[in-house]
Enzyme design. Structure first.
Site, PDB file in Angstrom:
ATOM      1  CG  ASN A  87     134.675  20.951-109.611  1.00 40.23           C
ATOM      2  OD1 ASN A  87     135.032  21.444-110.679  1.00 40.23           O
ATOM      3  ND2 ASN A  87     133.794  21.537-108.815  1.00 40.23           N
ATOM      4  CG  HIS A 104     137.091  16.494-116.239  1.00 44.05           C
ATOM      5  ND1 HIS A 104     136.934  17.858-116.340  1.00 44.05           N
ATOM      6  CD2 HIS A 104     136.587  15.968-117.387  1.00 44.05           C
ATOM      7  CE1 HIS A 104     136.362  18.144-117.508  1.00 44.05           C
ATOM      8  NE2 HIS A 104     136.126  17.018-118.147  1.00 44.05           N
ATOM      9  CB  THR A 171     131.112  24.802-115.639  1.00 42.56           C
ATOM     10  OG1 THR A 171     131.876  24.472-116.813  1.00 42.56           O
ATOM     11  CG2 THR A 171     129.642  24.610-115.926  1.00 42.56           C
TER      12      THR A 171
END
Ligand code: OAD
Length: 232
Positions: A87, A104, A171
């Site tokens: 996230n 990320h 996820t």
């Protein structure tokens, strides 16, 4: 101290009001993901991409950590705890956790399009075309787009390979290389997965428990059990 490594995805922030990626008919907050989260999308329409992340940044700034984020921070009392999150929000930080790897990237950061090492924290402010870094280059979000390298994956693999307990929360395990972390968990390590929907796992680990619950229900329950050493 035993080591717990936790892999989180969009599902842990869903109950804080941040929309997940899949499950909205291929659209992400009404946008085609490839148009707003890929180098090709950026080349085609950078203003659209900046606007998209400006909106996400503003949304995230209003979001509050939920009981799942908060519960995870309590593990630090008894375990060496690392959260590896896909996230780009900062809800784990706001929930009180101190060791977080943002695989990320982060919504609150921007970088020069020409130099990955020129990074600025802009908090919840927007950026526009024409906003430049100190090298004179356009600023872009410091997030990993589809087709880009994930610089922190090697460190994440190393941490996963030495986990005594591994937890996966919210996820779909559809995006690589993040999803491949599961294959680096030692075979004797218990793996817990919390998600209202069962992801499709090829070759699940031996010591695997699926907890079919929303994050705000399943995470506090699992954390309590781990802290109280009760059998799970
Ligand atoms: P996804 O949207 O693919 O998956 C979200 C998961 O959360 C699904 O398995 C849902 O069942 C689950 N979920 C939904 N509500 C939940 C709740 N209340 N509690 C717990 N789980 C819930 O999101 P990610 O797997 O995080 O990458 O996506 C991975 C990556 O794909 C993202 O980091 C992003 C995206 O494109 C980049 O931007 C590079």
């Amino acid at each position: 101290m035993k080591k717990i490594v936790i892999l989180t995805g969009a599902g842990i922030s869903a109950e804080s009001g941040i929309q997940t990626f899949r499950g909205a008919g291929g659209l992400w907050n009404g946008y085609n993901v490839m148009e707003v989260a890929s180098p090709e999308g950026w080349a085609k329409n950078p203003a659209l991409v900046l606007n998209f992340y400006n909106l996400r940044r503003a949304d995230a700034a209003k979001a509050k950590p939920n009981q799942a984020h908060i519960a995870l921070s309590k593990l630090e009392k008894k375990f060496n705890t690392l959260i590896i999150t896909q996230n780009i929000d900062n809800l784990h930080e706001q929930g009180g956790s101190s060791h977080i790897m943002h695989l990320h990237g982060k919504l609150s950061e921007v970088k020069s399009v020409a130099n990955d090492n020129i990074v600025y924290d802009i908090g919840d402010k927007p950026i526009q075309l024409g906003d430049t870094a100190e090298d004179g280059q356009q600023l872009r979000p410091n997030v990993v787009w589809f087709g880009e390298m994930v610089p922190m994956i090697a460190a994440a693999i190393e941490e996963t390979a030495t986990a005594d307990i591994f937890i996966i929360i919210g996820t779909s395990l559809a995006v690589y290389p993040a999803a491949s972390l599961l294959h680096y968990v030692p075979s004797s390590t218990p793996v817990y997965l919390i998600d209202p929907n069962e992801p499709d796992i090829y070759n699940p680990p031996t010591n695997f428990s699926f907890i079919q619950q929303k994050a705000t229900e399943g995470v506090p329950m699992l954390v309590n059990k781990l802290l109280n050493k009760r059998p799970i």
